[in-house]
Design a protein around this motif. Structure first.
Motif, PDB file in Angstrom:
ATOM      1  N   LEU A   1     -58.481   2.087  58.035  1.00  0.00           N
ATOM      2  CA  LEU A   1     -58.984   1.490  56.662  1.00  0.00           C
ATOM      3  C   LEU A   1     -58.658   0.042  56.326  1.00  0.00           C
ATOM      4  O   LEU A   1     -57.535   0.046  56.143  1.00  0.00           O
ATOM      5  N   ILE A   2     -59.592  -0.588  56.145  1.00  0.00           N
ATOM      6  CA  ILE A   2     -59.281  -1.988  55.530  1.00  0.00           C
ATOM      7  C   ILE A   2     -60.281  -2.264  54.445  1.00  0.00           C
ATOM      8  O   ILE A   2     -61.461  -2.116  54.806  1.00  0.00           O
ATOM      9  N   ASN A   3     -59.853  -2.752  53.608  1.00  0.00           N
ATOM     10  CA  ASN A   3     -60.611  -3.216  52.303  1.00  0.00           C
ATOM     11  C   ASN A   3     -61.488  -2.253  51.875  1.00  0.00           C
ATOM     12  O   ASN A   3     -62.750  -2.461  51.628  1.00  0.00           O
ATOM     13  N   GLY A   4     -61.176  -1.060  51.859  1.00  0.00           N
ATOM     14  CA  GLY A   4     -61.983   0.017  51.317  1.00  0.00           C
ATOM     15  C   GLY A   4     -63.154   0.486  52.536  1.00  0.00           C
ATOM     16  O   GLY A   4     -63.919   1.386  52.096  1.00  0.00           O
ATOM     17  N   GLU A   5     -63.312  -0.157  53.601  1.00  0.00           N
ATOM     18  CA  GLU A   5     -64.219   0.493  54.566  1.00  0.00           C
ATOM     19  C   GLU A   5     -63.445   1.257  55.617  1.00  0.00           C
ATOM     20  O   GLU A   5     -62.281   0.762  55.965  1.00  0.00           O
ATOM     21  N   LEU A   6     -63.941   2.377  56.094  1.00  0.00           N
ATOM     22  CA  LEU A   6     -63.274   3.204  57.180  1.00  0.00           C
ATOM     23  C   LEU A   6     -64.008   2.122  58.413  1.00  0.00           C
ATOM     24  O   LEU A   6     -65.190   2.691  58.869  1.00  0.00           O
TER      25      LEU A   6
ATOM     26  N   LYS B   1     -54.980  -9.316  65.006  1.00  0.00           N
ATOM     27  CA  LYS B   1     -55.982  -9.537  64.191  1.00  0.00           C
ATOM     28  C   LYS B   1     -56.398  -8.585  63.062  1.00  0.00           C
ATOM     29  O   LYS B   1     -56.515  -8.777  61.944  1.00  0.00           O
ATOM     30  N   GLU B   2     -56.506  -7.288  63.364  1.00  0.00           N
ATOM     31  CA  GLU B   2     -56.571  -6.310  62.554  1.00  0.00           C
ATOM     32  C   GLU B   2     -55.671  -6.248  61.275  1.00  0.00           C
ATOM     33  O   GLU B   2     -56.012  -5.928  60.110  1.00  0.00           O
ATOM     34  N   SER B   3     -54.352  -6.487  61.802  1.00  0.00           N
ATOM     35  CA  SER B   3     -53.345  -6.336  60.983  1.00  0.00           C
ATOM     36  C   SER B   3     -53.528  -7.382  60.015  1.00  0.00           C
ATOM     37  O   SER B   3     -53.287  -7.065  58.782  1.00  0.00           O
ATOM     38  N   LEU B   4     -53.751  -8.546  60.435  1.00  0.00           N
ATOM     39  CA  LEU B   4     -53.840  -9.769  59.382  1.00  0.00           C
ATOM     40  C   LEU B   4     -54.755  -9.661  58.596  1.00  0.00           C
ATOM     41  O   LEU B   4     -54.873  -9.829  57.461  1.00  0.00           O
ATOM     42  N   GLU B   5     -56.032  -8.845  59.062  1.00  0.00           N
ATOM     43  CA  GLU B   5     -57.247  -8.439  58.192  1.00  0.00           C
ATOM     44  C   GLU B   5     -56.671  -7.574  57.121  1.00  0.00           C
ATOM     45  O   GLU B   5     -57.276  -7.792  55.843  1.00  0.00           O
ATOM     46  N   ALA B   6     -55.852  -6.588  57.542  1.00  0.00           N
ATOM     47  CA  ALA B   6     -55.441  -5.566  56.457  1.00  0.00           C
ATOM     48  C   ALA B   6     -54.434  -6.454  55.382  1.00  0.00           C
ATOM     49  O   ALA B   6     -54.685  -6.186  54.225  1.00  0.00           O
ATOM     50  N   LEU B   7     -53.763  -7.304  56.019  1.00  0.00           N
ATOM     51  CA  LEU B   7     -53.026  -8.154  54.939  1.00  0.00           C
ATOM     52  C   LEU B   7     -53.649  -9.029  53.904  1.00  0.00           C
ATOM     53  O   LEU B   7     -53.770  -8.834  52.731  1.00  0.00           O
TER      54      LEU B   7
END
Ligand code: G3H
Length: 541
Positions: free
Chosen positions: A33-38, A74-80
């Motif tokens: 889950l990132i930015n409300g998107e699964l 990459k994904e963890s920085l997108e989560a941040l």
């Protein structure tokens, strides 16, 4: 069947697992889950091995619970990025909501979580090896904790909507969020401990990056949609993967405002040191402990034995609050040891779904090897195993061992075993355990067993300046959850009772004005033409 034979045949055939507890299919979690998107993960997946083995034609095989996305930096920085954006310097939708509105979202989330109870409890049992009853208790305790946080939030909001006046100045104190919180719970209470930081962080208006513990990931999967539905985009983001890969890069951006971490001090120190401005990072930490029990000659020995065994062996000794070293006065050492050994022999061990089972297999890889090393080190230095078959291993299962006499030369004297090993140290002089506690790296809790009020008072007066909780004639424990829970020295930072948690995840800020007629007119007008936010007299019910 002898204890030894029962240990040898502890693992079942698949067909012997009662239908309701069976893990029929591996749980394959592809979403994060990132930015409300699964988002669907197309990269490397990580397999989840359970602590339980199953008999097959080719021998014992470790049962696989499923797999989850092995995300990258990459994904963890997108989560941040999503969490930072959702917070938007405190102007985001979530931090701007009223307490009442946030409470409603949490309540809505809780309803959805409760509807997934069966799935979550079953995964908790399979992933951690916790007994089914223990897993049920953890779920119920978590729900209870969330409800208590909601009611504490109502109290806090109602108190902080009032005004105070002093020396011609009037003001309103608010508890405002910190920003972005990185939440990481431990494997031993992957649901409860994670929620004891996640929910207070959310309810105060922070946005969150949630990284569940490696052993205890899949049980969070049934809640992903609830996170998505209940909270605005970016308020809760989930990441999974190698901590040493994902976390330093997150912290070194300087954009994490709060580190909520239950785990090892080594990892906590490494993470804190990566923040470019460490003073900006609020840390809420639950770290290692080596809680001692002191058993004095005038104690009720049956009670002490009962509490010490529950204290050292509940969930196989894998509680941060577990009793990890017992100091027993030499006058009562023999009787204490005999009764302990007898009682250990009566404890039920087996698979987590079995009725009244107490001791179960351990989830950490190579844990039985580590415990065996500790045990062998103690034996080489003159200790003995005091209970029959103590220390017998079958794959991930370790039969509890009562070890005596333990001394300062042995690893078990200082290392946190976090497993079913019970080191017992004899003493003649109370200064021995007291000095141990003073010199210890850790400072979480202690248990004192005695029936003498004067003796208890004297020892408690010394030890209350060493640890965060002194337990009289009972094991160490966190609950009731309304009580403060924390650690001194290397055992933690901050306190996490229900009320303290709200304060840990917020900062006090005050809006003030000199009490001139004009200023009072302005304040009254703002208060009257109610708009959510400061100076409003928002009532939360
Ligand atoms: O592992 C740490 C837990 O929060 C301890 O809780 O003492 O209720 O088992 P407990």
């Amino acid at each position: 069947m002898s204890i030894e034979d029962r240990i040898r045949s502890i693992f079942p055939d698949e067909a012997d697992i009662p239908e309701e507890f069976r893990l029929k299919y591996p749980v394959i979690q592809k979403e994060y889950l990132i930015n409300g998107e699964l988002r669907i993960w197309g990269g490397r997946m990580q397999e989840v091995l359970t602590p339980l083995y199953i008999k097959t034609l080719s021998g014992l095989t470790q049962k696989i619970a499923g797999s989850y996305p092995w995300l990258t930096k990459k994904e963890s920085l997108e989560a941040l990025q999503a969490a930072v954006q959702a917070y938007n310097h405190g102007k985001g939708l979530w931090p701007s909501m009223t307490a009442q509105e946030r409470i409603q979202r949490i309540e809505d989330f809780l309803v959805q979580v409760k509807s997934k109870k069966k799935e979550i409890v079953k995964l908790l049992m399979w992933e951690t090896g916790k007994t089914y009853d223990g897993s049920l208790r953890e779920f119920d305790r978590t729900v209870d904790y969330v409800n208590k946080i909601i009611s504490a939030m109502k109290d806090l909001s109602n108190i902080s909507s009032g005004f105070i006046s002093e020396q011609g100045v009037t003001g309103q104190i608010r508890h405002v969020p910190l920003g972005v919180v990185l939440c990481m719970g431990p494997f031993n209470y992957p649901l409860f401990e994670t929620f004891t930081t996640l929910i207070p962080a959310l309810i105060m208006g922070n946005t969150v990056i949630l990284k569940p513990p490696k052993l205890g990931i899949l049980l969070h999967y049934p809640m992903l949609t609830a996170f998505q539905r209940s909270f605005p985009p970016g308020v809760v983001n989930t990441i999974y993967g190698e901590s040493s890969d994902l976390l330093p890069s997150l912290i070194s951006t300087g954009k994490i405002d709060c580190l909520a971490f239950i785990g090892s001090g080594k990892v906590a120190d490494m993470l804190k040191s990566r923040h470019p401005k460490p003073h900006r990072l609020r840390s809420v930490l639950g770290l290692e402990a080596k809680n001692p029990a002191i058993i004095l000659p005038d104690s009720d020995i049956d009670l002490a034995v009962h509490e010490c065994l529950r204290g050292s062996l509940a969930f196989n000794g894998q509680r941060c609050t577990a009793l990890k070293i017992l100091f027993v006065h030499r006058e009562v050492a023999d009787i204490f040891l005999n009764k302990c050994a007898e009682l250990i022999g009566k404890l039920r061990f087996g698979m987590p779904w079995e009725r009244d089972v107490f001791i179960t297999p351990l989830p950490e890889p190579d844990k039985t090897k580590y415990l065996t090393e500790l045990l062998e080190d103690a034996l080489e230095r003159g200790a003995r195993v005091m209970n029959v078959y103590g220390g017998t291993v079958n794959k991930t299962f370790f039969y509890p061992a009562l070890i005596y006499p333990v001394n300062a030369e042995m690893r078990l004297y200082k290392e946190e075993q976090f497993g079913p090993l019970i080191p017992v140290v004899p003493f003649d002089d109370i200064e021995v355990p007291v000095e141990y506690i003073i010199q210890s790296r850790y400072g979480q809790q202690v248990s004192i067993f005695s029936n003498n009020p004067e003796v208890i008072a004297d020892i408690a007066n010394i030890l209350i300046n060493q640890v965060c909780r002194v337990n009289i004639n009972s094991k160490c424990q966190r609950g009731p959850d309304l009580f403060p829970f924390g650690g001194r020295k290397d055992s933690g930072e901050g306190s996490l009772s229900v009320a303290d948690a709200l304060r840990m995840f917020s900062i006090q800020a005050i809006v003030t004005a000199k009490r001139t007629d004009k200023n009072m007119e302005i304040i009254t007008k703002i208060e009257k033409d109610w708009k959510p936010g400061v100076l409003s007299a928002e009532a939360v019910s």
